[in-house]
Design a protein around this motif. Structure first.
Motif, PDB file in Angstrom:
ATOM      1  N   ILE A 103      49.771  39.560 -36.972  1.00  0.00           N
ATOM      2  CA  ILE A 103      49.827  38.864 -35.691  1.00  0.00           C
ATOM      3  C   ILE A 103      51.253  38.960 -35.155  1.00  0.00           C
ATOM      4  CG2 ILE A 103      49.445  36.670 -34.520  1.00  0.00           C
ATOM      5  CD1 ILE A 103      47.371  36.087 -36.731  1.00  0.00           C
ATOM      6  N   PRO A 104      51.416  39.665 -34.041  1.00  0.00           N
ATOM      7  CA  PRO A 104      52.758  39.847 -33.480  1.00  0.00           C
ATOM      8  C   PRO A 104      53.235  38.597 -32.745  1.00  0.00           C
ATOM      9  CG  PRO A 104      51.148  40.915 -32.088  1.00  0.00           C
ATOM     10  CD  PRO A 104      50.398  40.360 -33.277  1.00  0.00           C
ATOM     11  N   TYR A 105      54.553  38.500 -32.596  1.00  0.00           N
ATOM     12  CA  TYR A 105      55.129  37.368 -31.880  1.00  0.00           C
ATOM     13  C   TYR A 105      56.410  37.776 -31.179  1.00  0.00           C
ATOM     14  CZ  TYR A 105      58.413  37.042 -35.793  1.00  0.00           C
ATOM     15  OH  TYR A 105      59.371  37.314 -36.736  1.00  0.00           O
ATOM     16  N   ASP A 106      56.743  37.019 -30.139  1.00  0.00           N
ATOM     17  CA  ASP A 106      58.053  37.105 -29.493  1.00  0.00           C
ATOM     18  C   ASP A 106      58.907  35.917 -29.917  1.00  0.00           C
ATOM     19  OD1 ASP A 106      57.522  39.465 -27.820  1.00  0.00           O
ATOM     20  OD2 ASP A 106      56.094  38.151 -26.800  1.00  0.00           O
ATOM     21  N   VAL A 107      58.241  34.759 -30.065  1.00  0.00           N
ATOM     22  CA  VAL A 107      58.894  33.533 -30.528  1.00  0.00           C
ATOM     23  C   VAL A 107      58.061  32.995 -31.693  1.00  0.00           C
ATOM     24  CG1 VAL A 107      59.520  31.162 -29.927  1.00  0.00           C
ATOM     25  CG2 VAL A 107      59.777  32.987 -28.232  1.00  0.00           C
ATOM     26  N   LEU A 108      58.748  32.646 -32.772  1.00  0.00           N
ATOM     27  CA  LEU A 108      58.075  32.144 -33.975  1.00  0.00           C
ATOM     28  C   LEU A 108      58.572  30.747 -34.305  1.00  0.00           C
ATOM     29  CD1 LEU A 108      56.300  32.655 -36.535  1.00  0.00           C
ATOM     30  CD2 LEU A 108      58.375  33.564 -37.614  1.00  0.00           C
ATOM     31  N   MET A 126      54.727  36.227 -22.943  1.00  0.00           N
ATOM     32  CA  MET A 126      55.413  35.977 -24.186  1.00  0.00           C
ATOM     33  C   MET A 126      54.391  35.457 -25.195  1.00  0.00           C
ATOM     34  SD  MET A 126      58.578  33.455 -25.182  1.00  0.00           S
ATOM     35  CE  MET A 126      59.615  34.197 -23.954  1.00  0.00           C
ATOM     36  N   ARG A 127      54.492  35.955 -26.429  1.00  0.00           N
ATOM     37  CA  ARG A 127      53.596  35.542 -27.517  1.00  0.00           C
ATOM     38  C   ARG A 127      54.330  34.541 -28.401  1.00  0.00           C
ATOM     39  NH1 ARG A 127      53.054  41.547 -29.399  1.00  0.00           N
ATOM     40  NH2 ARG A 127      55.248  41.109 -29.182  1.00  0.00           N
ATOM     41  N   VAL A 128      53.832  33.307 -28.408  1.00  0.00           N
ATOM     42  CA  VAL A 128      54.404  32.238 -29.229  1.00  0.00           C
ATOM     43  C   VAL A 128      53.482  32.066 -30.426  1.00  0.00           C
ATOM     44  CG1 VAL A 128      55.067  29.814 -29.324  1.00  0.00           C
ATOM     45  CG2 VAL A 128      55.355  31.114 -27.184  1.00  0.00           C
ATOM     46  N   LEU A 129      54.055  32.188 -31.613  1.00  0.00           N
ATOM     47  CA  LEU A 129      53.280  32.064 -32.842  1.00  0.00           C
ATOM     48  C   LEU A 129      53.786  30.877 -33.640  1.00  0.00           C
ATOM     49  CD1 LEU A 129      51.181  33.092 -34.862  1.00  0.00           C
ATOM     50  CD2 LEU A 129      52.914  34.679 -35.729  1.00  0.00           C
ATOM     51  N   GLY A 173      52.047  33.028 -18.328  1.00  0.00           N
ATOM     52  CA  GLY A 173      51.730  34.227 -19.092  1.00  0.00           C
ATOM     53  C   GLY A 173      51.994  34.118 -20.579  1.00  0.00           C
ATOM     54  N   HIS A 174      52.300  32.925 -21.067  1.00  0.00           N
ATOM     55  CA  HIS A 174      52.557  32.742 -22.491  1.00  0.00           C
ATOM     56  C   HIS A 174      51.251  32.558 -23.246  1.00  0.00           C
ATOM     57  CE1 HIS A 174      56.628  32.530 -21.264  1.00  0.00           C
ATOM     58  NE2 HIS A 174      56.617  31.277 -20.880  1.00  0.00           N
ATOM     59  N   GLU A 175      51.169  33.175 -24.416  1.00  0.00           N
ATOM     60  CA  GLU A 175      50.030  33.011 -25.307  1.00  0.00           C
ATOM     61  C   GLU A 175      50.514  32.280 -26.548  1.00  0.00           C
ATOM     62  OE1 GLU A 175      48.743  36.927 -26.304  1.00  0.00           O
ATOM     63  OE2 GLU A 175      48.355  37.470 -24.222  1.00  0.00           O
ATOM     64  N   VAL A 176      49.753  31.293 -26.994  1.00  0.00           N
ATOM     65  CA  VAL A 176      50.123  30.529 -28.183  1.00  0.00           C
ATOM     66  C   VAL A 176      49.048  30.734 -29.243  1.00  0.00           C
ATOM     67  CG1 VAL A 176      50.686  28.261 -29.137  1.00  0.00           C
ATOM     68  CG2 VAL A 176      51.338  28.814 -26.776  1.00  0.00           C
ATOM     69  N   THR A 177      49.494  31.022 -30.470  1.00  0.00           N
ATOM     70  CA  THR A 177      48.600  31.191 -31.618  1.00  0.00           C
ATOM     71  C   THR A 177      49.083  30.295 -32.740  1.00  0.00           C
ATOM     72  OG1 THR A 177      48.157  33.493 -31.029  1.00  0.00           O
ATOM     73  CG2 THR A 177      47.692  32.855 -33.299  1.00  0.00           C
ATOM     74  N   LEU A 178      48.146  29.651 -33.425  1.00  0.00           N
ATOM     75  CA  LEU A 178      48.445  28.850 -34.615  1.00  0.00           C
ATOM     76  C   LEU A 178      47.801  29.509 -35.820  1.00  0.00           C
ATOM     77  CD1 LEU A 178      49.349  26.302 -36.211  1.00  0.00           C
ATOM     78  CD2 LEU A 178      47.164  25.269 -35.551  1.00  0.00           C
ATOM     79  N   ILE A 179      48.593  29.747 -36.861  1.00  0.00           N
ATOM     80  CA  ILE A 179      48.084  30.186 -38.155  1.00  0.00           C
ATOM     81  C   ILE A 179      48.258  29.003 -39.102  1.00  0.00           C
ATOM     82  CG2 ILE A 179      48.352  31.751 -40.114  1.00  0.00           C
ATOM     83  CD1 ILE A 179      49.713  33.735 -38.241  1.00  0.00           C
ATOM     84  N   SER A 180      47.150  28.532 -39.666  1.00  0.00           N
ATOM     85  CA  SER A 180      47.219  27.417 -40.611  1.00  0.00           C
ATOM     86  C   SER A 180      46.049  27.503 -41.574  1.00  0.00           C
ATOM     87  CB  SER A 180      47.170  26.075 -39.877  1.00  0.00           C
ATOM     88  OG  SER A 180      47.183  25.002 -40.803  1.00  0.00           O
ATOM     89  N   ASP A 181      46.329  27.332 -42.848  1.00  0.00           N
ATOM     90  CA  ASP A 181      45.242  27.339 -43.836  1.00  0.00           C
ATOM     91  C   ASP A 181      44.524  25.993 -43.899  1.00  0.00           C
ATOM     92  OD1 ASP A 181      47.348  26.011 -45.029  1.00  0.00           O
ATOM     93  OD2 ASP A 181      47.083  26.943 -46.972  1.00  0.00           O
ATOM     94  N   CYS A 182      44.989  25.028 -43.137  1.00  0.00           N
ATOM     95  CA  CYS A 182      44.333  23.719 -43.059  1.00  0.00           C
ATOM     96  C   CYS A 182      43.927  23.472 -41.610  1.00  0.00           C
ATOM     97  CB  CYS A 182      45.287  22.605 -43.492  1.00  0.00           C
ATOM     98  SG  CYS A 182      45.825  22.746 -45.200  1.00  0.00           S
ATOM     99  N   ASP A 183      42.710  22.997 -41.420  1.00  0.00           N
ATOM    100  CA  ASP A 183      42.270  22.726 -40.053  1.00  0.00           C
ATOM    101  C   ASP A 183      42.550  21.293 -39.623  1.00  0.00           C
ATOM    102  OD1 ASP A 183      40.371  21.519 -41.649  1.00  0.00           O
ATOM    103  OD2 ASP A 183      38.661  22.264 -40.506  1.00  0.00           O
ATOM    104  N   ARG A 184      43.042  20.489 -40.550  1.00  0.00           N
ATOM    105  CA  ARG A 184      43.397  19.115 -40.227  1.00  0.00           C
ATOM    106  C   ARG A 184      44.790  18.815 -40.772  1.00  0.00           C
ATOM    107  NH1 ARG A 184      39.034  16.642 -38.086  1.00  0.00           N
ATOM    108  NH2 ARG A 184      40.007  14.604 -38.102  1.00  0.00           N
ATOM    109  N   LEU A 185      45.537  18.032 -40.029  1.00  0.00           N
ATOM    110  CA  LEU A 185      46.867  17.592 -40.437  1.00  0.00           C
ATOM    111  C   LEU A 185      46.773  16.136 -40.864  1.00  0.00           C
ATOM    112  CD1 LEU A 185      50.011  17.690 -40.542  1.00  0.00           C
ATOM    113  CD2 LEU A 185      49.976  17.085 -38.116  1.00  0.00           C
ATOM    114  N   TRP A 186      47.217  15.859 -42.068  1.00  0.00           N
ATOM    115  CA  TRP A 186      47.258  14.472 -42.549  1.00  0.00           C
ATOM    116  C   TRP A 186      48.466  13.776 -41.945  1.00  0.00           C
ATOM    117  CZ3 TRP A 186      44.219  11.619 -45.965  1.00  0.00           C
ATOM    118  CH2 TRP A 186      43.129  12.299 -46.488  1.00  0.00           C
TER     119      TRP A 186
END
Length: 113
Positions: free
Chosen positions: A95-100, A1-4, A26-39
């Motif tokens: 970037i495809p996903y199964d769960v968003l 499963m692809r978790v985005l 078997g789950h893959e996790v991807t993070l899309i973020s325009d910031c590399d740090r969270l305040w």
């Protein structure tokens, strides 16, 4: 499963911090973020008052992703296609996903973001 995960906000942290536990299933996790740090907003007043440094009040999303085996895409998400189940980034990657999960946080009108 692809978790985005789109956006590295506070609500995303538990998922990102425990993503390694999903990999054996078997789950893959991807993070899309325009910031590399969270305040961490709760410490902002002390940061502005000089009590804490930038490093004290921010969370390194890239380091969490590296530690937990999460693919990190450091750019803005610009389009969501829920029928085709993908998110497009500013560079045109789809970037495809199964769960968003979407956690883009708040915007500061003074910065235009």
């Amino acid at each position: 499963m692809r978790v985005l995960v789109v956006g590295g906000g506070h609500a995303s942290l538990p998922l990102l911090a425990n993503a390694r536990e999903l990999r054996p299933s078997g789950h893959e996790v991807t993070l899309i973020s325009d910031c590399d740090r969270l305040w961490y907003s709760g410490m902002t007043p002390e940061y502005l008052g000089g009590v804490y440094t930038h490093a004290d009040v921010t969370i390194d999303l890239g380091a969490i992703c590296e530690r937990e085996g999460v693919r990190f895409v450091p750019e803005p998400a610009v389009h969501l296609d829920p029928e085709a189940r993908f998110v497009e980034t500013a560079s045109g990657s789809r970037i495809p996903y199964d769960v968003l999960a979407v956690d883009v946080g708040a915007a500061n009108p003074a910065t235009g973001r």
